[in-house]
Design an enzyme around this catalytic site. Structure first.
Site, PDB file in Angstrom:
ATOM      1  N   GLU A  31       1.107  -1.094  -0.091  1.00 53.98           N
ATOM      2  CA  GLU A  31       0.031  -0.053  -0.177  1.00 53.98           C
ATOM      3  C   GLU A  31       0.682   1.268   0.004  1.00 53.98           C
ATOM      4  O   GLU A  31       1.871   1.249   0.613  1.00 53.98           O
ATOM      5  CB  GLU A  31      -0.918   0.063   1.040  1.00 53.98           C
ATOM      6  CG  GLU A  31      -1.811   1.232   1.379  1.00 53.98           C
ATOM      7  CD  GLU A  31      -2.815   1.075   2.351  1.00 53.98           C
ATOM      8  OE1 GLU A  31      -3.747   0.567   2.462  1.00 53.98           O
ATOM      9  OE2 GLU A  31      -2.509   1.997   3.337  1.00 53.98           O
ATOM     10  N   ALA A 142     -19.768   0.911   3.018  1.00 57.02           N
ATOM     11  CA  ALA A 142     -19.057   0.259   1.990  1.00 57.02           C
ATOM     12  C   ALA A 142     -19.754  -0.854   0.930  1.00 57.02           C
ATOM     13  O   ALA A 142     -19.428  -1.069   0.022  1.00 57.02           O
ATOM     14  CB  ALA A 142     -17.792  -0.307   2.568  1.00 57.02           C
TER      15      ALA A 142
END
Length: 309
Positions: A31, A142
């Site tokens: 990431e 989400a």
């Protein structure tokens, strides 16, 4: 035109779920976050090139709370996708954003050839314990974001997962049910928040499997290079920071190199336990610095190579 030979079609790049199913080894990925300034940009690109040389399966680029880094995230994601060999996953959060804003961001990703989106609810500007407030023209969670992305094109959608209970509810069973709902909405894999105890990851996977869901869950690992930083991230994510980890790092807190060495050892031990237990891959939170991550990778390299036979 007559006399010209058509170029052969480019081979289709496997998706992350396809890699998980066929690679014959655990995946490894990283990431990154978008740079704030020119110095940050140089640091990001140095890290990108160093990680690219390892042959990472994918990299992801974060998207700040409330879309606060939206333009920088889109720009960094586009550049990585267009100028490197790395499979690129674009983060997307729905906090404080309208459906139309989210559609435009997804369109920008698609225009850059990015077909993987990590759909996360995100937090309010005050952090994960701040009460959630839905944008008047936005989404609630989400799960709805996964559905929206899937409606907009042929995207491979990943989602977040929580080995430690989400700080807004502190209910591990609820977290598992929500993860299953995201899978049913169209998510095809998950990446966890940072954590430090392998048993917490395996307990999460067991709860999800007990609900009849086979969603691959990739553990997220944060190498410890700075005591204050990792403490801060643990507080924000709700991750439990075990006393044994704190004690090992605090014992060398005055020596930056020693902290990195101890942090590398802790990250390696956690990664080995996860791989021993059957984790499908490892996703490293790099903080745009590759040294500790590369050192952990070097310790694990033989385990991340294709299996033979």
């Amino acid at each position: 035109m007559p006399g010209r030979t058509a170029s052969p079609p480019r081979p289709r790049t496997p998706t992350i779920p396809e890699l998980l199913a066929t690679a014959g080894r655990p995946l490894f990925s990283f990431e990154l976050f978008p740079p704030r300034d020119e110095a940050g940009s140089r640091q990001l690109w140095q890290t990108v090139r160093e990680l690219e040389a390892l042959g990472a399966d994918f990299v992801s680029v974060t998207y700040g709370a409330s879309g606060s880094t939206r333009e920088r995230t889109i720009g960094a994601t586009e550049q990585i996708a267009l100028t490197t060999t790395l499979r690129t996953v674009a983060h997307l959060t729905c906090a404080s954003q309208s459906r139309e804003q989210l559609r435009r961001v997804v369109g920008a990703y698609a225009a850059a050839g990015v077909k993987h989106v990590l759909a996360i609810r995100g937090d309010m500007p005050g952090g994960p314990r701040e009460p959630w407030v839905r944008h008047p023209d936005g989404l609630d969670n989400a799960t709805e974001l996964v559905a929206l992305v899937r409606e907009l094109g042929d995207f491979c959608v990943g989602v977040g997962a929580f080995p430690d209970p989400h700080p807004s509810s502190l209910d591990a069973d609820l977290d598992a049910r929500i993860l299953v709902a995201k899978a049913r909405a169209g998510a095809s894999y998950a990446i966890t928040q940072l954590f430090f105890r392998p048993e917490d990851y395996f307990a999460l996977v067991a709860r999800v499997r007990a609900l009849g869901c086979d969603l691959p869950v990739i553990p997220g690992i944060m190498p410890i290079t700075n005591v204050r930083q990792v403490t801060r991230f643990a507080e924000l994510s709700g991750a439990a920071l075990p006393d044994a980890v704190v004690d090992r790092v605090q014992a060398v807190a005055g020596d930056e190199d020693a902290v990195r060495r101890v942090g590398t050892a802790i990250g390696t031990e956690l990664s080995e336990a996860l791989l021993d237990g059957g984790a499908p891959g490892l996703h490293f939170y790099t903080q745009n610095r590759s040294r500790a991550t590369r050192e952990i990778y070097a310790n694990l390299r033989s385990r991340l190579l294709p299996r033979r036979g």
